[in-house]
Design a protein around this motif. Structure first.
Motif, PDB file in Angstrom:
ATOM      1  N   UNK A  95       0.839  -1.208   0.000  1.00 21.05           N
ATOM      2  CA  UNK A  95       0.000   0.000   0.000  1.00 21.05           C
ATOM      3  C   UNK A  95       0.869   1.251   0.000  1.00 21.05           C
ATOM      4  N   UNK A  96       0.455   2.231  -0.769  1.00 16.48           N
ATOM      5  CA  UNK A  96       1.003   3.579  -0.676  1.00 16.48           C
ATOM      6  C   UNK A  96      -0.126   4.430  -0.114  1.00 16.48           C
ATOM      7  N   UNK A  97       0.105   5.108   1.029  1.00 21.08           N
ATOM      8  CA  UNK A  97      -0.963   5.860   1.696  1.00 21.08           C
ATOM      9  C   UNK A  97      -0.596   7.331   1.846  1.00 21.08           C
ATOM     10  N   UNK A  98      -1.596   8.175   1.614  1.00 22.28           N
ATOM     11  CA  UNK A  98      -1.500   9.603   1.874  1.00 22.28           C
ATOM     12  C   UNK A  98      -2.695   9.941   2.743  1.00 22.28           C
ATOM     13  N   UNK A  99      -2.467  10.649   3.836  1.00 21.60           N
ATOM     14  CA  UNK A  99      -3.583  10.996   4.706  1.00 21.60           C
ATOM     15  C   UNK A  99      -3.200  12.065   5.712  1.00 21.60           C
ATOM     16  N   UNK A 100      -4.206  12.589   6.402  1.00 26.58           N
ATOM     17  CA  UNK A 100      -3.974  13.563   7.464  1.00 26.58           C
ATOM     18  C   UNK A 100      -5.150  13.544   8.422  1.00 26.58           C
ATOM     19  N   UNK A 101      -4.931  14.137   9.584  1.00 27.18           N
ATOM     20  CA  UNK A 101      -5.991  14.277  10.575  1.00 27.18           C
ATOM     21  C   UNK A 101      -5.764  13.395  11.775  1.00 27.18           C
ATOM     22  N   UNK A 102      -6.648  13.590  12.759  1.00 26.16           N
ATOM     23  CA  UNK A 102      -6.562  12.832  13.999  1.00 26.16           C
ATOM     24  C   UNK A 102      -7.926  12.304  14.394  1.00 26.16           C
ATOM     25  N   UNK A 103      -8.125  12.093  15.683  1.00 28.53           N
ATOM     26  CA  UNK A 103      -9.382  11.534  16.167  1.00 28.53           C
ATOM     27  C   UNK A 103     -10.525  12.546  16.136  1.00 28.53           C
ATOM     28  N   UNK A 104     -10.258  13.808  16.278  1.00 25.45           N
ATOM     29  CA  UNK A 104     -11.286  14.850  16.238  1.00 25.45           C
ATOM     30  C   UNK A 104     -11.056  15.742  15.026  1.00 25.45           C
ATOM     31  N   UNK A 105     -12.120  16.339  14.536  1.00 30.85           N
ATOM     32  CA  UNK A 105     -12.026  17.223  13.385  1.00 30.85           C
ATOM     33  C   UNK A 105     -12.077  16.438  12.079  1.00 30.85           C
ATOM     34  N   UNK A 106     -11.503  17.001  11.050  1.00 30.13           N
ATOM     35  CA  UNK A 106     -11.538  16.435   9.704  1.00 30.13           C
ATOM     36  C   UNK A 106     -10.312  15.556   9.479  1.00 30.13           C
ATOM     37  N   UNK A 107     -10.508  14.396   8.876  1.00 31.41           N
ATOM     38  CA  UNK A 107      -9.384  13.542   8.507  1.00 31.41           C
ATOM     39  C   UNK A 107      -9.719  12.807   7.215  1.00 31.41           C
ATOM     40  N   UNK A 108      -8.697  12.352   6.540  1.00 30.78           N
ATOM     41  CA  UNK A 108      -8.897  11.582   5.307  1.00 30.78           C
ATOM     42  C   UNK A 108      -7.692  10.696   5.056  1.00 30.78           C
ATOM     43  N   UNK A 109      -7.919   9.656   4.277  1.00 28.16           N
ATOM     44  CA  UNK A 109      -6.836   8.757   3.880  1.00 28.16           C
ATOM     45  C   UNK A 109      -7.138   8.240   2.476  1.00 28.16           C
ATOM     46  N   UNK A 110      -6.120   8.134   1.668  1.00 21.92           N
ATOM     47  CA  UNK A 110      -6.221   7.558   0.330  1.00 21.92           C
ATOM     48  C   UNK A 110      -5.077   6.552   0.188  1.00 21.92           C
ATOM     49  N   UNK A 111      -5.434   5.326  -0.189  1.00 17.45           N
ATOM     50  CA  UNK A 111      -4.446   4.267  -0.321  1.00 17.45           C
ATOM     51  C   UNK A 111      -4.482   3.711  -1.742  1.00 17.45           C
ATOM     52  N   UNK A 112      -3.326   3.577  -2.339  1.00 20.75           N
ATOM     53  CA  UNK A 112      -3.200   2.986  -3.668  1.00 20.75           C
ATOM     54  C   UNK A 112      -2.444   1.670  -3.576  1.00 20.75           C
ATOM     55  N   UNK A 113      -2.832   0.734  -4.398  1.00 21.05           N
ATOM     56  CA  UNK A 113      -2.202  -0.572  -4.390  1.00 21.05           C
ATOM     57  C   UNK A 113      -1.063  -0.585  -5.411  1.00 21.05           C
ATOM     58  N   UNK A 114       0.105  -0.993  -4.966  1.00 15.76           N
ATOM     59  CA  UNK A 114       1.270  -1.112  -5.839  1.00 15.76           C
ATOM     60  C   UNK A 114       1.661  -2.583  -5.881  1.00 15.76           C
ATOM     61  N   UNK A 115       0.878  -3.375  -6.606  1.00 16.47           N
ATOM     62  CA  UNK A 115       1.092  -4.821  -6.601  1.00 16.47           C
ATOM     63  C   UNK A 115       0.826  -5.394  -7.985  1.00 16.47           C
ATOM     64  N   UNK A 116       1.806  -5.272  -8.867  1.00 14.55           N
ATOM     65  CA  UNK A 116       1.659  -5.812 -10.217  1.00 14.55           C
ATOM     66  C   UNK A 116       1.611  -7.335 -10.207  1.00 14.55           C
ATOM     67  N   UNK A 117       2.301  -7.968  -9.276  1.00 19.20           N
ATOM     68  CA  UNK A 117       2.367  -9.427  -9.231  1.00 19.20           C
ATOM     69  C   UNK A 117       0.988 -10.040  -8.979  1.00 19.20           C
ATOM     70  N   UNK A 118       0.167  -9.405  -8.150  1.00 17.20           N
ATOM     71  CA  UNK A 118      -1.177  -9.928  -7.851  1.00 17.20           C
ATOM     72  C   UNK A 118      -2.212  -9.434  -8.858  1.00 17.20           C
TER      73      UNK A 118
END
Length: 167
Positions: free
Chosen positions: A45-68
């Motif tokens: 996984x390659x992940x980009x994200x920000x935020x904590x438990x309160x307020x606004x947060x987001x995460x985006x994960x991309x799969x880097x797996x050519x073999x599968x």
């Protein structure tokens, strides 16, 4: 090896939390099963994200797996929470090499507290890890009211199958 962004987008909608109706259940409550939905961990996984438990947060994960054969697959979530409410949305898109159609799950949900009263609702549109192996929609609502050390609580959930896989 990390938790998938689809799995981590939730709030404790089920007042009993460990029953089959929970918002992260395997089988009866909402979609379950693989790392693409509510269980397990994701690899490569390659992940980009920000935020904590309160307020606004987001995460985006991309799969880097050519073999599968899953290059181009992704997971993502957006969450917002305060002391008395939480809302979230998430998507999981699995691309499989040689398959003409991607498999996608998405969900929206939230919970609101007002004094001793808590209400929650979650909707999920699923093409992966459904009860019957096809496409379907899950919905779950809950209510809980605290009376000192006693909590009165209940939930209702349902699954609507799309037998023709039209979604």
């Amino acid at each position: 090896r990390i938790q998938g962004a689809y799995k981590t987008a939730h709030t404790a909608i089920d007042p009993f939390y460990s029953t089959s109706g929970q918002g992260r259940a395997r089988a009866a409550g909402m979609s379950g099963g693989s790392g693409w939905t509510h269980s397990s961990f994701m690899n490569n996984i390659i992940e980009v994200g920000f935020g904590g438990k309160k307020g606004f947060s987001m995460a985006l994960q991309g799969i880097a797996d050519e073999a599968a054969g899953q290059d181009g697959s992704f997971l993502g979530n957006v969450k917002f929470s305060t002391d008395n409410m939480a809302v979230f949305g998430a998507v999981s898109n699995k691309t499989t090499e040689g398959n003409d159609k991607d498999s996608t799950n998405w969900k929206l949900g939230g919970q609101y507290s007002m004094g001793n009263l808590k209400v929650g609702l979650q909707y999920e549109n699923a093409e992966m890890d459904t009860i019957d192996g096809g496409n379907g929609e899950y919905v779950m609502g809950s209510v809980a009211y605290g009376l000192g050390k006693i909590t009165l609580a209940g939930w209702v959930s349902g699954y609507m199958a799309d037998a023709d896989n039209n979604d």
